[in-house]
Design a protein around this motif. Structure first.
Motif, PDB file in Angstrom:
ATOM      1  N   HIS A 152      -3.563 -10.531  -1.453  1.00 14.17           N
ATOM      2  CA  HIS A 152      -2.388  -9.842  -1.785  1.00 14.17           C
ATOM      3  C   HIS A 152      -2.739  -8.777  -2.803  1.00 14.17           C
ATOM      4  O   HIS A 152      -2.313  -7.899  -2.567  1.00 14.17           O
ATOM      5  CB  HIS A 152      -1.314 -10.777  -2.173  1.00 14.17           C
ATOM      6  N   HIS A 156      -2.166  -4.855  -1.703  1.00  9.85           N
ATOM      7  CA  HIS A 156      -0.724  -4.788  -1.954  1.00  9.85           C
ATOM      8  C   HIS A 156      -0.181  -3.440  -1.861  1.00  9.85           C
ATOM      9  O   HIS A 156      -0.708  -2.495  -1.846  1.00  9.85           O
ATOM     10  CB  HIS A 156      -0.646  -5.005  -3.639  1.00  9.85           C
ATOM     11  N   ALA A 157       1.022  -3.440  -0.897  1.00 11.35           N
ATOM     12  CA  ALA A 157       1.797  -2.293  -0.566  1.00 11.35           C
ATOM     13  C   ALA A 157       1.213  -1.818   0.643  1.00 11.35           C
ATOM     14  O   ALA A 157       1.590  -0.623   0.832  1.00 11.35           O
ATOM     15  CB  ALA A 157       2.031  -1.386  -1.697  1.00 11.35           C
ATOM     16  N   ASP A 162      -1.191  -6.170   3.502  1.00 13.02           N
ATOM     17  CA  ASP A 162      -0.629  -6.976   2.497  1.00 13.02           C
ATOM     18  C   ASP A 162      -0.315  -8.370   2.972  1.00 13.02           C
ATOM     19  O   ASP A 162      -0.149  -8.776   4.156  1.00 13.02           O
ATOM     20  CB  ASP A 162       0.420  -6.395   1.886  1.00 13.02           C
ATOM     21  N   TYR A 165       5.369 -10.497   1.102  1.00 16.82           N
ATOM     22  CA  TYR A 165       6.524  -9.596   0.792  1.00 16.82           C
ATOM     23  C   TYR A 165       6.289  -8.396   1.470  1.00 16.82           C
ATOM     24  O   TYR A 165       6.327  -7.028   1.211  1.00 16.82           O
ATOM     25  CB  TYR A 165       6.514  -9.144  -0.654  1.00 16.82           C
ATOM     26  N   THR A 290       8.345 -12.714  -8.873  1.00 16.05           N
ATOM     27  CA  THR A 290       7.695 -11.932  -8.034  1.00 16.05           C
ATOM     28  C   THR A 290       8.320 -11.142  -6.858  1.00 16.05           C
ATOM     29  O   THR A 290       7.920  -9.962  -6.414  1.00 16.05           O
ATOM     30  CB  THR A 290       6.574 -13.039  -7.085  1.00 16.05           C
ATOM     31  N   HIS A 293       9.154  -8.011  -8.935  1.00 16.51           N
ATOM     32  CA  HIS A 293       8.119  -7.272  -9.189  1.00 16.51           C
ATOM     33  C   HIS A 293       7.763  -6.638  -8.065  1.00 16.51           C
ATOM     34  O   HIS A 293       7.568  -5.195  -8.017  1.00 16.51           O
ATOM     35  CB  HIS A 293       6.621  -8.484  -9.114  1.00 16.51           C
ATOM     36  N   HIS A 294       8.074  -6.814  -6.737  1.00 18.11           N
ATOM     37  CA  HIS A 294       7.604  -6.105  -5.525  1.00 18.11           C
ATOM     38  C   HIS A 294       8.649  -5.741  -4.593  1.00 18.11           C
ATOM     39  O   HIS A 294       8.378  -4.939  -3.683  1.00 18.11           O
ATOM     40  CB  HIS A 294       6.736  -7.088  -4.640  1.00 18.11           C
ATOM     41  N   THR A 295       9.923  -5.660  -5.080  1.00 16.85           N
ATOM     42  CA  THR A 295      11.068  -5.376  -4.289  1.00 16.85           C
ATOM     43  C   THR A 295      11.968  -4.379  -5.181  1.00 16.85           C
ATOM     44  O   THR A 295      12.491  -4.932  -6.068  1.00 16.85           O
ATOM     45  CB  THR A 295      11.886  -6.641  -3.666  1.00 16.85           C
ATOM     46  N   HIS A 301       5.758   1.559  -0.110  1.00 15.74           N
ATOM     47  CA  HIS A 301       4.947   0.916   0.885  1.00 15.74           C
ATOM     48  C   HIS A 301       3.946   1.899   1.805  1.00 15.74           C
ATOM     49  O   HIS A 301       4.620   2.921   2.034  1.00 15.74           O
ATOM     50  CB  HIS A 301       5.527  -0.166   1.925  1.00 15.74           C
ATOM     51  N   THR A 316       4.409  -1.677  -7.978  1.00 12.71           N
ATOM     52  CA  THR A 316       5.115  -2.788  -8.521  1.00 12.71           C
ATOM     53  C   THR A 316       5.885  -2.393 -10.122  1.00 12.71           C
ATOM     54  O   THR A 316       5.688  -1.345 -10.581  1.00 12.71           O
ATOM     55  CB  THR A 316       4.132  -3.843  -8.895  1.00 12.71           C
ATOM     56  N   HIS A 341      -1.906  -5.873 -12.065  1.00 10.68           N
ATOM     57  CA  HIS A 341      -1.923  -5.553 -10.287  1.00 10.68           C
ATOM     58  C   HIS A 341      -3.284  -4.632 -10.558  1.00 10.68           C
ATOM     59  O   HIS A 341      -4.069  -4.653  -9.416  1.00 10.68           O
ATOM     60  CB  HIS A 341      -0.737  -5.213  -9.671  1.00 10.68           C
TER      61      HIS A 341
END
Length: 401
Positions: A152, A156-157, A162, A165, A290, A293-295, A301, A316, A341
């Motif tokens: 991840h 990430h993204a 990924d 999420y 989390t 953090h990611h939403t 993305h 993030t 990250h």
């Protein structure tokens, strides 16, 4: 590079409020050079003191929890408070216990998470021993989760690579394309009653982590149907990683035995109150942290060649997660996540200072929110629904459970 595409959400008219996102231009080497080298040094004794502090707090609170039922059932307490008052006081005491022990347990889980990244110690064997014990005791298959979590961080993204999420797309939800001749009523596809939304949100907060481990819920959708973290032959793992997955499974089997023995000795209700509900709190705090953090509607993305590690790392957001409660008990895991990250092996206790340097260097690419976290949770869960099927990168993410 293609133009950014903002994803339509439950209130598409608010898309114009989103600012256009421009990916950062710097290399990871340039970003690292902006942060003093001493902040990357891992101090094993210092990290161990944090763990000892958490374990002592957990033991003290556990000891207090053992006294709750006997105290409120004493004759003098019943006489002073009346039976109804004593019963109300007993449950209030349990709620206070769950709040405190849930936060303490989550802090211990966070230390195991740091071990998984190699941030606890420069010695791999120290990280693995501490991480395996702390995570296994909190129902996380340490080595198996460490492998997927590393993937991840490495991707990430990225829409294609990924691990968790990963946003749904318009076609995933069966929503047709919109144009001047075809206006979409998004409430028809996405609108739910507040009560149902609250039910789904609570379900996510309590069950999303075990659902991810067991069924790959919110994970990479290109994986086979029965992908999970307990099958040594899962697509998540390589053949060389098979043995450590088995070790994680043995640890989880040991926990099943210990909890079953504890229920037989002390009673299931007591085990649930002292351990089970605090563990549910861990699952809630971890997922909430989390997820936030990611939403967020403004987090991007990327697809294909537009993605690189540093762009994904910046996708993030740091949050003021419950003020000093989050900083003290949760080891700044939510307050300084962006730097984590970029540099996962950096010790968490250097996160605040390092974030200052990072923020000065990357400027507007650093994301921070001081919105109250429960308000942000409700807002993002309702607003972030999907991204478009095409486009180089997208501003918006979604709730995936």
């Amino acid at each position: 590079m293609g133009a950014p595409v903002n994803c339509p959400r439950s209130k598409p008219s608010r898309e114009d409020d989103l600012s256009e996102y421009t990916p950062m231009p710097w290399t990871l080497k340039e970003i690292r050079a902006a942060i003093p080298a001493h902040l990357f040094v891992r101090d094993t004794p210092r990290a161990m003191l944090y763990l000892i502090r958490d374990l002592l707090m957990a033991a003290i609170v556990w000891k207090i929890g053992l006294q709750i039922d006997p105290t409120f059932k004493r004759v003098d307490v019943l006489s002073l408070m009346t039976p109804v008052g004593a019963e109300a006081g007993r449950w209030l005491a349990w709620v206070a216990y769950w709040w405190m022990q849930g936060l303490i347990f989550t802090g211990i889980w966070v230390i195991g998470h740091e071990c998984g990244h190699g941030a606890f110690s420069a010695h791999k064997w120290v990280n693995d021993i501490i991480g395996f014990i702390t995570h296994t005791c909190l129902w996380t298959p340490y080595f198996s989760w460490r492998i997927s979590h590393h993937r991840h961080h490495s991707n990430h993204a990225s829409m294609e690579r990924d691990e968790v999420y990963v946003p749904k797309t318009r076609s995933d939800l069966g929503i047709p394309q919109e144009d001047d001749k075809h206006v979409i009523d998004y409430d028809e596809y996405l609108g739910d009653t507040p009560i149902y939304t609250m039910y789904m949100l609570i379900r996510q907060q309590l069950l999303a982590f075990p659902a991810y481990l067991l069924f790959n819920v919110s994970g990479q959708k290109d994986y086979p149907k029965w992908t999970n973290h307990f099958d040594p032959n899962s697509i998540i793992f390589t053949k060389e990683q098979r043995n450590v997955v088995i070790i994680s499974n043995i640890g989880m089997a040991g926990m099943v035995y210990l909890v079953k023995a504890a229920c037989a000795t002390y009673g299931a209700s007591y085990v649930v109150k002292l351990y089970g509900i605090p563990w549910l709190c861990v699952s809630h705090w971890f997922i909430m942290i989390t997820y936030l953090h990611h939403t967020d509607p403004e987090l991007p993305h990327y697809r294909r060649s537009e993605w690189n590690f540093q762009r994904g790392a910046a996708a993030t957001v740091d949050r003021n997660f419950m003020g000093w409660w989050g900083r003290f008990f949760l080891h700044d895991v939510a307050h300084f996540h962006v730097i984590h990250h970029f540099f996962p092996k950096m010790p968490w206790y250097n996160g605040e200072e390092a974030t200052g340097y990072l923020r000065n260097f990357i400027g507007e690419h650093y994301a921070y929110s001081d919105k109250p976290v429960f308000k942000a949770l409700w807002h993002n869960y309702n607003e972030c629904q999907f991204v478009e099927d095409e486009g180089s990168y997208h501003e918006a993410m979604l709730n995936t459970l």
